[in-house]
Design an enzyme around this catalytic site. Structure first.
Site, PDB file in Angstrom:
ATOM      1  N   ASP A  88      59.739 -45.981  36.326  1.00 41.89           N
ATOM      2  CA  ASP A  88      59.032 -45.371  37.458  1.00 41.89           C
ATOM      3  C   ASP A  88      58.504 -46.493  38.348  1.00 41.89           C
ATOM      4  O   ASP A  88      57.618 -47.251  37.949  1.00 41.89           O
ATOM      5  CB  ASP A  88      57.888 -44.502  36.913  1.00 41.89           C
ATOM      6  CG  ASP A  88      57.303 -43.584  37.973  1.00 41.89           C
ATOM      7  OD1 ASP A  88      57.680 -43.697  39.158  1.00 41.89           O
ATOM      8  OD2 ASP A  88      56.449 -42.746  37.610  1.00 41.89           O
ATOM      9  N   HIS A 168      53.959 -34.216  43.241  1.00 47.43           N
ATOM     10  CA  HIS A 168      52.683 -34.276  43.965  1.00 47.43           C
ATOM     11  C   HIS A 168      52.875 -34.742  45.390  1.00 47.43           C
ATOM     12  O   HIS A 168      53.813 -35.488  45.687  1.00 47.43           O
ATOM     13  CB  HIS A 168      51.736 -35.237  43.234  1.00 47.43           C
ATOM     14  CG  HIS A 168      52.361 -36.574  42.908  1.00 47.43           C
ATOM     15  ND1 HIS A 168      52.307 -37.644  43.761  1.00 47.43           N
ATOM     16  CD2 HIS A 168      53.108 -36.997  41.850  1.00 47.43           C
ATOM     17  CE1 HIS A 168      52.955 -38.666  43.226  1.00 47.43           C
ATOM     18  NE2 HIS A 168      53.473 -38.299  42.064  1.00 47.43           N
ATOM     19  N   HIS A 176      48.288 -39.589  44.382  1.00 45.80           N
ATOM     20  CA  HIS A 176      48.218 -38.148  44.134  1.00 45.80           C
ATOM     21  C   HIS A 176      47.411 -37.505  45.257  1.00 45.80           C
ATOM     22  O   HIS A 176      46.192 -37.542  45.276  1.00 45.80           O
ATOM     23  CB  HIS A 176      47.604 -37.859  42.752  1.00 45.80           C
ATOM     24  CG  HIS A 176      48.444 -38.395  41.633  1.00 45.80           C
ATOM     25  ND1 HIS A 176      47.934 -38.799  40.429  1.00 45.80           N
ATOM     26  CD2 HIS A 176      49.780 -38.590  41.531  1.00 45.80           C
ATOM     27  CE1 HIS A 176      48.923 -39.229  39.634  1.00 45.80           C
ATOM     28  NE2 HIS A 176      50.050 -39.113  40.289  1.00 45.80           N
ATOM     29  N   GLU A 201      59.361 -34.699  41.232  1.00 42.83           N
ATOM     30  CA  GLU A 201      59.750 -35.269  39.946  1.00 42.83           C
ATOM     31  C   GLU A 201      59.735 -34.184  38.897  1.00 42.83           C
ATOM     32  O   GLU A 201      58.905 -33.285  38.940  1.00 42.83           O
ATOM     33  CB  GLU A 201      58.822 -36.415  39.539  1.00 42.83           C
ATOM     34  CG  GLU A 201      57.353 -36.064  39.449  1.00 42.83           C
ATOM     35  CD  GLU A 201      56.494 -37.293  39.176  1.00 42.83           C
ATOM     36  OE1 GLU A 201      56.825 -38.064  38.261  1.00 42.83           O
ATOM     37  OE2 GLU A 201      55.473 -37.468  39.870  1.00 42.83           O
ATOM     38  N   GLU A 296      63.123 -38.612  39.754  1.00 45.10           N
ATOM     39  CA  GLU A 296      62.164 -38.409  40.841  1.00 45.10           C
ATOM     40  C   GLU A 296      62.623 -39.058  42.141  1.00 45.10           C
ATOM     41  O   GLU A 296      63.147 -40.170  42.145  1.00 45.10           O
ATOM     42  CB  GLU A 296      60.824 -39.048  40.439  1.00 45.10           C
ATOM     43  CG  GLU A 296      59.767 -39.064  41.524  1.00 45.10           C
ATOM     44  CD  GLU A 296      58.495 -39.772  41.082  1.00 45.10           C
ATOM     45  OE1 GLU A 296      58.587 -40.750  40.307  1.00 45.10           O
ATOM     46  OE2 GLU A 296      57.423 -39.348  41.520  1.00 45.10           O
TER      47      GLU A 296
HETATM   48  N1  MET Z   1      54.333 -42.480  39.710  1.00 46.03           N
HETATM   49  C1  MET Z   1      53.332 -42.213  38.720  1.00 46.03           C
HETATM   50  C2  MET Z   1      52.603 -40.927  39.069  1.00 46.03           C
HETATM   51  O1  MET Z   1      52.838 -40.364  40.101  1.00 46.03           O
HETATM   52  C3  MET Z   1      52.420 -43.387  38.545  1.00 46.03           C
HETATM   53  C4  MET Z   1      51.220 -43.379  39.371  1.00 46.03           C
HETATM   54  S1  MET Z   1      50.042 -44.537  38.862  1.00 46.03           S
HETATM   55  C5  MET Z   1      48.718 -43.525  38.381  1.00 46.03           C
HETATM   56  O2  MET Z   1      51.797 -40.441  38.326  1.00 46.03           O
END
Ligand code: MET
Length: 311
Positions: A88, A168, A176, A201, A296
């Site tokens: 990721d 998200h 987020h 994702e 994703e």
């Molecule tokens: N791509 C991951 C996510 O959306 C990592 C984020 S870091 C909290 O949760």
């Protein structure tokens, strides 16, 4: 412009991702894997003179763990032939984060599992759009994922969407953004809107299809809505200054604190978490022995076209 920054971030992401796919091999440590990706990102943004960098810690979650694992200092975990690795990667340009992930395996036993999750993510991307209800989109993702069953090591498993993980929305410097796309049907009537930017994702599992927090935490981010409470602990005050200066509200991991010269920060960091100033993101894992996969992409809902920016 905003679109330019998003596309530049996505282009760097594409190159780093291609490099990761080509170079990751069993026998490498998780540390080498994560650091190579991050070094690649930093080199590319520097080369192009961008106001940019790593968008969030490189996730290298293994097997039953679906998300939010990256090694902390001293972690000697080595990638095995039979592992299911979720890579990721985050790249940001002026705070616009490209967020895209894929699953790597080195054994054809997992091909069908990966196919199921890839198909579910493709459904999410295809069916997303302005005025689409988030709860319905979850149902479509679920239908695709559940249309698969997989045979691994002589045993047959249904592929379950992980019901407590989600895609998200993404805001500038905020991974987020507030809207969630669950992977199962639900009654969220909220609609996707013009101009919004989403990480689509999906995660499939041979286990329960539910994750719990498990293992040592590596990922953190300063909360956008952090309360402005006076800090009595001096070490926490100074760590927060360093976090604000180096990461702002972009997610970071313990390794990133190490590389900006922080040391013996755990007590202070835990204090910031307890005060609600920093959010911790521990590894998220399904039951022992299960396998999870993830795919994703980030999409941009322009007025007349849906742009899959990281494809
Ligand atoms: N791509 C991951 C996510 O959306 C990592 C984020 S870091 C909290 O949760």
């Amino acid at each position: 412009t905003t679109y330019q920054s998003i596309r530049r971030a996505a282009e760097v992401h594409r190159q780093v991702r291609q490099y990761a796919r080509k170079t990751i091999r069993p026998g490498m440590t998780m540390m080498e894997i994560a650091e190579n990706i991050e070094a690649g990102t930093r080199a590319l943004v520097e080369e192009n003179g961008l106001e940019a960098g790593v968008g969030f810690p490189t996730g290298v979650s293994l097997n039953n763990c679906a998300a939010h694992y990256t090694p902390n200092a001293g972690d000697t975990t080595v990638l095995q032939q039979g592992d299911v690795l979720k890579v990721d990667i985050g790249v940001h340009v002026k705070g616009r984060i490209a967020d895209s992930a894929f699953t790597l395996t080195f054994d054809h036993a997992y091909d069908k599992l990966l196919e199921a999750v890839k198909a579910a993510t493709d459904t999410g991307i295809r069916e997303a759009g302005i005025d689409v209800r988030l709860g319905e989109l979850g149902g479509l993702i679920q239908e695709t994922m559940e249309s698969y069953e997989v045979e691994i090591g002589g045993k047959v498993y249904p592929v379950k969407p992980i019901e407590n993980l989600s895609g998200h929305s993404i805001n500038p410097y905020q991974i987020h953004g507030g809207k969630s796309v669950l992977l199962v049907k639900n009654d969220d009537q909220t609609k996707m809107e013009e101009g919004e930017y989403f990480a689509i994702e999906t995660f499939g599992s041979t286990g329960r299809g539910r994750i719990v927090e498990s293992g040592e935490c590596s990922h953190y981010a300063r909360r956008v809505d952090a309360p402005r409470v006076p800090l009595r602990l001096q070490s926490a005050k100074s760590l927060l200054k360093s976090i604000n200066k180096n990461f702002g509200t972009l997610p970071f991991c313990r390794r990133y604190l190490d590389r900006v010269g922080e040391s013996k920060y755990l007590l202070a960091l835990n204090h910031l978490v307890a005060q609600g100033i920093v959010q911790d993101y521990p590894p998220l894992c399904d039951q022992r022995g299960s396998m999870t996969a993830q795919f994703e992409h980030t999409i941009l809902l322009r007025p007349t076209v849906k742009e899959v920016v990281t494809r």
